[in-house]
Design a protein around this motif. Structure first.
Motif, short mmCIF file in Angstrom:
data_model
loop_
_atom_site.label_atom_id
_atom_site.label_comp_id
_atom_site.label_asym_id
_atom_site.label_seq_id
_atom_site.Cartn_x
_atom_site.Cartn_y
_atom_site.Cartn_z
N ILE A 126 0.87 -1.22 -0.11
CA ILE A 126 0.05 0.03 -0.04
C ILE A 126 0.98 1.23 0.04
O ILE A 126 0.70 2.33 -0.68
N GLY A 127 2.00 1.14 0.88
CA GLY A 127 2.77 2.38 0.97
C GLY A 127 3.33 2.79 -0.62
O GLY A 127 3.26 3.88 -0.81
N LEU A 128 3.79 1.82 -1.27
CA LEU A 128 4.55 1.85 -2.55
C LEU A 128 3.15 2.65 -3.65
O LEU A 128 3.50 3.43 -4.35
N ILE A 129 2.15 1.91 -3.58
CA ILE A 129 1.07 2.25 -4.56
C ILE A 129 0.50 3.80 -4.09
O ILE A 129 0.44 4.55 -5.09
N ARG A 130 0.69 4.00 -2.86
CA ARG A 130 0.49 5.60 -2.52
C ARG A 130 1.47 6.71 -3.15
O ARG A 130 0.87 7.51 -3.49
N LYS A 131 2.65 6.03 -2.96
CA LYS A 131 3.84 6.71 -3.45
C LYS A 131 3.68 7.07 -5.02
O LYS A 131 3.89 7.95 -5.37
N TYR A 132 3.24 5.96 -5.56
CA TYR A 132 3.19 6.07 -7.11
C TYR A 132 1.79 6.64 -7.48
O TYR A 132 1.92 7.52 -8.54
N PHE A 133 0.94 6.48 -6.91
CA PHE A 133 -0.56 6.88 -7.46
C PHE A 133 -0.90 7.85 -6.71
O PHE A 133 -2.17 8.50 -6.98
N GLY A 134 -0.65 8.11 -5.36
CA GLY A 134 -1.23 9.19 -4.74
C GLY A 134 -2.34 8.42 -3.62
O GLY A 134 -2.48 7.23 -3.83
N GLU A 135 -2.60 9.42 -2.91
CA GLU A 135 -3.37 8.84 -1.63
C GLU A 135 -4.88 8.32 -2.18
O GLU A 135 -5.21 7.20 -1.41
N LYS A 136 -5.29 9.00 -3.04
CA LYS A 136 -6.85 8.66 -3.36
C LYS A 136 -6.76 7.07 -3.81
O LYS A 136 -7.66 6.24 -3.43
N ILE A 137 -6.04 6.83 -4.58
CA ILE A 137 -5.96 5.39 -5.31
C ILE A 137 -5.49 4.59 -4.27
O ILE A 137 -5.86 3.36 -4.39
N GLY A 138 -4.15 4.77 -3.61
CA GLY A 138 -3.84 4.18 -2.42
C GLY A 138 -4.89 3.71 -1.25
O GLY A 138 -5.17 2.57 -1.18
N LEU A 139 -5.78 4.71 -1.06
CA LEU A 139 -6.99 4.46 -0.09
C LEU A 139 -7.97 3.44 -0.85
O LEU A 139 -8.54 2.42 -0.06
N TYR A 140 -8.17 3.55 -2.31
CA TYR A 140 -9.06 2.60 -2.84
C TYR A 140 -8.70 1.27 -2.60
O TYR A 140 -9.25 0.16 -2.08
N PHE A 141 -7.31 1.02 -2.90
CA PHE A 141 -6.39 -0.61 -2.69
C PHE A 141 -6.68 -0.93 -1.39
O PHE A 141 -6.58 -2.06 -1.04
N ALA A 142 -6.39 -0.01 -0.50
CA ALA A 142 -6.14 -0.36 0.92
C ALA A 142 -7.83 -0.69 1.18
O ALA A 142 -7.90 -1.84 2.16
#
Lengths: 874, 874
Positions: A264-280
């Motif tokens: 998740i941390g990496l996803i957030r870094k790459y795509f931003g918090e909004k998409i990170g939150l979706y995947f989380a």
């Protein structure tokens, strides 16, 4: 001690190798830069430049705007073709704000300004605006480079580089956090090690860095004012170990890692918090589905195991109980033996047994647990991602809104304003929706009735025995097809309606669109199910006094064992079908086809294409990817699924299992899509999943009452209990089937409705039975609702009241029991606060010492009091 | 532009006149100090010193600690006598923290330390600890002065003065806010002008000052470690116009201003946020009660107006309907005519008419509106009081907890630990509570039954006709007396149980105490009402088969028109009685008596007393006031009242009116109490009303279901509807009374239960009637529950389901419709944010200019790129 974590979309990274060119060597070279202290990394001059860069090979391309090279007549068409108009938001307001602070813009003569607006879409003006925009970007300190039609004819690229000082200015809107080590249970860590993705978890997840999250506020500065056709950051196809697309591809967007946690941390870094939150969120949901799926499977297996001990279905299947049933349709159908319903009765038991009551309660609590669990997870992510103090902005005015307002002001005399208000839309929407939904459901009902009658009419005995199964199956499939088609229609309708409203800001546009889409799609997906669960077989009337619709169609009856079985089939087909077709066909197939079409346009064969691809630079490659259309479709799909899982779980305990299997695929599918299929989305900050949380919460509340009604009205649970405790002579279920069947004297048939083949069973029928609680033909009030009917109805309703209130109380209790902020996070926050206070106190003491020594030296001490009472200029 | 708002309890004000001495002159002199800029007010040296001061007449007394002058043998007794042990919290921990930062405390030998603890209560040690504590206070920069037994024998005062630099240090934990003018609708302002208290509203409420709120965190530093008997700040009896006790007294704590808004800003400044929030909440609640009271009164008047048109009561009162009813008790009672119940039936109609259904829905929505309204008000106050960023602390360890832990560690062998866990307490509590409540309710029931039987036995005809009224009245009064007595008992019990638990922190102590007290007091107040509403007359059996309790007591029946009337009387007496007795007697009387007793102790007559009083200083005067015991009793009283207003509003529409009248008095009563009757409470910060909000929310949720049950089961609303639409031959209510009465053949009486005087009515009775839905004696299943019973039960339950879900949906809709943050506040917050960003950008541009000019001068520019790309140390 303090560290610097880069926020990728406008990252300071200048030290990375291009994926296509220098595949080897990047890894070892740049590791050391990962956690260099803030002060040593003063500027992007340091280190070699090897990523997608400007022509000088030095400055990294942080962001790309594309535009059509001046073909005035095709501009508007092409823009809409690419579908990117959505992301072109007005920069004017913010730019004027920016400008207002350093040099005031030259005041335009109002006459000239009005004239300019009239030439709005004129070529010169467009070019002028583009130049003006680019000047503004440069004024803000951004560096630009144009790349016009090198390889892709007609398309110009404006590459943007954000230098270090601009990043730093943005970064000063940051929150300081102390790096604090989290205690980790090493044993658990080791035991679950294979579940964690290989993304250096220790560094990435356990040490909190001092981070520089760039606020979304400023991102709109990077978007055009109507002259650019697309805007996107680049996919980082690098080997830089922590921050590349490749590691995301290997450790996340791959089916082979389906059993692992997401990085998740990496996803957030790459795509931003909004998409990170979706995947989380998707991860938490999928994880929470595991226990639900297991319990659901156990409940189903319990049904399978006890099917042979179920007295009512034994009674139905017993050939000695030679009960003659009344015909199921007028004229064409004849009397039938109850024991032919044996199969259905046994199948119904799989889903209609006391364990499903337990499972409904379990799932209501599960939903409450899930909401709580997500709240905690979100809180944890907020803390880790330094969002605790972040407040979401209302969003900027949409370009469409401003254009509309402008047009309205300018052309008041020419055209009537198109701005529709929400209320009007609602007034428009409701009857339309009701009408369409009703028409669809009714159409399917008519189909079923007519097919059934036609099949009954045929004299083929094998066809007759398969009548029910055939009707159920085909009707469910037809329903599914209609649902999927209408889903697309409703999606477009919702968008159209929201566009009509012209909401003021992006945020309100998104929210309104979501609510409309949700209402429409939800009604679409659930109306056949609701019909089956609550209306089917309720308004049929009774033999001799049936209810007819549209002339001569008799309303459908349920099979003897209730409508639960059909509800179950419908749910099963809808869930499986929707997931299979919408996921696989729409989500995988259509983007592939779109990509293909886009490539085809360039009129090259595949070999040429490949060669051509090799020569393309990163920003040109990304141009061929599909645009990112937002998270709403993904969330919507999941919310509908959540509805299936919670709303009718009483009738289909396998729903969580199906959902789990789907989601395991869904996560990796979405991941693949985001990493390889679409242009890299603009990273957006978000503190929570927004309106989706409210929808989920609403669904889990509605689920309680829906399940209460399914158990008490759709299943036979309450009649069985009532029979056992009020009417059974020996306290057992023996005689239950007989108790549920009322008597009908065949001489009371209305003229013309009696069966054409009364001797079908081989004997003359005087009295037939039907499933209802009514008085006998020989009572004072023949065919009236009997006392048993009212008693059972009262018990059903009492069950609803008790179930709803008990489950709501338990959900509230779960809500209250689980704190919203995890203990360790609140401790951590407290610790940080204490550290801050201590730091402050130390400083304060230093000051005091200084002051005291100063006071002692001063010869003009005003009074001789013992304690220090010195004035201080604090 | 920036202003300084003083926070009174530790205020920097040194420029105020003592109330008793310099009554005139203070006003004009100190006005100019109200809004002096921060920098000009550098220290408290400035200005003349005329308030309650140290002996030097210069330093103001900010806080007072009292202690008993060394009388070793009486120390413990006296401490507990004054009841102030509660506020003596441990300073040790925080002091050691403070000390730990500048000079580490000398390490004690463990042997010596253990020995010291063993001498814990020894005189020398106490004196030593007092000295040590005072040294610590001085070390923190506070200034102390002792005043031992000057006028009050045996009592020593430790006066504390907080100098400017200490205040400033504390003040640095502050939040900066820009002063922003609020737009005010001048017309509304003018129209409502007489409603506003005269406290210079323009300055006090409309301009936001830059404020220095001192955090509660540090207030515990001012509290003793077990050697002081009381700790309080002083009442400011000054004429200083904005910040005195006198203006509060005139414009707030007076019955003559009952129609005005409260000066909440001033209350908060004087008493702190916690008490300010209580009064703000009470104000909002009282204000919201106005519409509820009006609608309730209209509903009641509607009942009065339609009583003559009510067909069922007309039928009952009609002498032609000569219905003979079965006896209401065994043997002693005889048959009676239905028309004797005429009065009750007409009275019942006042509270049992269709308007009450509307009113229940109205009140459920009212409760939702009230919660929303309060949320918004709280948000507004949070903004105005600069609490938006403030987070409440868990609180400090309680002295009792630390002592307990210490004792446990030291005397493990001597005594068993007293620490009880919450679970154990719950286990203890529940059966006790259930037992006591049941016993009380049951006792009252027995009283009623026996009195009724005794009265029936008497042959006095006037006594007989008044039987019902007498029984109802006396029973309700007895209930009231029991409730009030048990209330005190339960309050003490809750405190004792919470003390047994020894919670760790102050906050958890308070919360646990509140929850326990709430559960106990709530059950106490509502159990008789719940019994009347839902159980009375439900389990009576039927003639010939009555239910008996404890041998021969027959369960009570309801009067013909339902139990609603009795419920109503009970509610009315409970509300009025509780409010009158608890408010007037307990809240006004007892503090007065306590004060009197405390004065009596000093053995002086009234003239002496008065003379003596004149000589007393402020801190000595305040010593004679009662201690502040927290807000819990005030909140608790209001919550119970809120319960009365919302829970059973369906049966008593006048409840909001009674509550409103009570609260108008209550506000001023509480105000008077806080201003004149008790020592000035320590100002505490609070962001919200804490657990009380959750309790209110819970109550308003429970209210929906309770009202649903009252309407459907206690009132005759549903049977009437069912009769009208299902059974009535002509669709009117004619015949309803007959429909509700079943038939009983007197030959079916159980032996020994038939009336002793069967000829009481003057004729022989064959068939008597009773209120129930049962089969006739001549049916196949005599006296079984009839079909009507089940049909009505089903309808009642269906109403509950529909009512509950509709009202809950509407409440949620209200919740969703009203934004939690008022529009103007969110705009204001946004404006402040924009201002901050602008400020920052300006600064940034200044920096950039500086950097650019620096770069241009530098000869060693590393590269010759066009845009500025200079390293910056940001």
């Amino acid at each position: 001690m303090r560290r610097n974590d880069y926020y990728i979309p406008v990252s300071c990274e200048e030290k990375a190798a291009d994926f296509g060119n220098t595949k080897d060597g990047g890894d070892s070279k740049y590791n050391k830069y990962d956690s260099i202290p803030l002060n040593s990394l003063k500027s992007d001059e340091a280190g070699p430049k090897q990523g997608p860069t400007f022509q000088d090979g030095q400055r990294r391309v942080d962001y790309v705007l594309t535009y059509h090279i001046q073909k005035p007549q095709s501009f508007r068409r092409k823009t809409s073709h690419f579908g990117d108009y959505r992301i072109l938001r007005s920069l004017r307001r913010s730019l004027s704000m920016m400008r207002g602070r350093d040099t005031p813009p030259p005041k335009e003569d109002p006459e000239v300004a009005a004239h300019k607006h009239r030439l709005d879409y004129h070529e010169d003006d467009k070019r002028f605006r583009q130049t003006e925009f680019e000047d503004n970007l440069r004024e803000m300190g951004l560096e630009l480079e144009k790349d016009e039609g090198n390889k892709i004819p007609g398309i110009g690229f404006l590459k943007i580089h954000a230098p270090w000082n601009v990043l730093c200015r943005e970064a000063e809107f940051m929150k300081l956090k102390m790096p604090t080590k989290k205690r980790i249970n090493l044993f658990i860590r080791k035991a679950t090690a294979p579940l964690h993705p290989k993304v250096e978890p220790n560094r990435a997840q356990n040490v909190k860095h001092l981070s520089h999250p760039f606020s979304r506020e400023k991102q709109h500065l990077l978007l055009g004012n109507g002259v650019y056709s697309a805007a996107y950051p680049l996919h980082d196809m690098l080997f830089y170990p922590l921050l590349s697309c490749q590691i995301l591809y290997d450790e996340w967007a791959s089916y082979s890692v389906f059993y692992k946690y997401q990085p998740i941390g990496l996803i957030r870094k790459y795509f931003g918090e909004k998409i990170g939150l979706y995947f989380a969120w998707l991860g938490v949901y999928t994880q929470m589905l595991i226990p639900a799926a297991i319990v659901g499977a156990i409940v189903f297996l319990y049904g399978c195991a006890t099917v042979d001990n179920d007295i009512p279905s034994m009674e139905i299947c017993d050939p000695r109980n030679n009960i003659t049933m009344c015909p199921l349709c007028d004229r064409a159908c004849s009397y039938w033996k109850l024991k032919t319903a044996c199969g259905t009765a046994r199948a119904s038991h799989l889903f209609d047994n006391p364990a499903t009551v337990f499972f409904s309660i379990f799932m209501a609590l599960w939903a409450a647990m899930f909401m709580e669990h997500w709240k905690r997870r979100q809180m944890r992510l907020n803390y880790i991602w330094d969002l605790t103090g972040f407040e979401e902005e209302e969003g900027h005015h949409r370009a469409e809104y401003e254009i509309q307002v402008m047009q309205k002001t300018l052309k008041k005399q020419d055209m009537s304003p198109k701005v529709t208000h929400e209320l009007e839309v609602c007034v428009l929407l409701s009857p339309l929706q009701v009408g369409v939904t009703f028409a669809v459901v009714f159409g399917v009902i008519l189909y079923r009735i007519s097919i059934k009658a036609a099949l009954h009419m045929s004299s083929n005995p094998t066809a007759r025995t398969n009548i029910r199964a055939t009707v159920k199956g085909t009707a469910a499939v037809i329903n599914l097809v209609i649902i999927i088609i209408m889903d697309e229609v409703y999606g477009a309708l919702a968008r159209w309606l929201t566009l009509l409203e012209v909401p003021k800001t992006d945020k309100s546009f998104e929210e309104r669109l979501i609510i409309k889409t949700f209402v429409l799609k939800f009604a679409n997906a659930f109306s056949p199910i609701v019909y089956l669960a609550f209306f089917r077989g309720r308004m049929v009337g009774r033999p001799g006094d049936y209810v007819y619709v549209i002339g001569s169609y008799r309303m459908e009856e349920c099979a003897h064992a209730g409508c639960l079985m059909e509800l179950c089939i419908q749910l099963c087909i809808t869930m499986l079908g929707k997931q299979l077709i919408q996921n696989n066909l729409f989500e995988i197939g259509i983007p592939k086809i779109k990509k293909l079409i886009r490539r085809r346009k360039s009129d090259m064969d595949s070999q040429q294409q490949e060669d051509y691809n090799m020569t393309l630079q990163r920003h040109e490659k990304d141009h061929f990817l599909g645009p990112f259309v937002g998270l709403s479709p993904e969330y919507m799909e999941m919310i509908i699924q959540f509805g299936m899982v919670t709303l009718f779980v009483a009738s289909f305990p396998l729903a969580p299992l199906f959902a789990l299997l789907n989601n395991i695929i869904e996560i990796r599918l979405d991941a693949k899509k985001f990493v390889t299929e679409v242009r890299r989305p603009i990273a957006a900050r978000a503190k929570d999943i927004g309106i989706w949380y409210n929808l989920l919460r609403g669904l889990s509340k509605v689920a309680v009452i829906v399940n209460a009604f399914v158990i008490s009205f759709t299943s036979d649970f309450i009649p069985r209990l009532v029979y056992q405790y009020m009417y059974s002579p020996d306290g057992s279920m023996h005689g239950f089937v007989n108790h549920t069947l009322s008597y009908f004297n065949v001489s009371d048939f209305q003229p013309g409705t009696a069966p054409l083949q009364p001797m079908h069973l081989g004997y003359e029928v005087q009295i037939c039975r039907y499933k209802d609680y009514r008085e006998t033909p020989w009572s004072n009030t023949p065919y009236d609702l009997s006392k048993e009917f009212w008693a059972i109805l009262a018990c059903r309703l009492a069950f609803v009241v008790v179930f709803q209130n008990v489950v709501m109380l338990m959900s509230d209790f779960v809500d209250w029991l689980i704190p919203d902020i995890p203990k360790d996070i609140s401790l951590q926050i407290h610790k940080e606060k204490v550290l801050m206070v201590e730091l402050f106190m130390k400083e304060e003491e230093g000051k005091k010492l200084l002051r005291d020594s100063h006071a002692n030296q001063s010869p003009l001490q005003p009074r001789s009091r013992p304690a220090s009472h010195t004035p201080s200029n604090c």
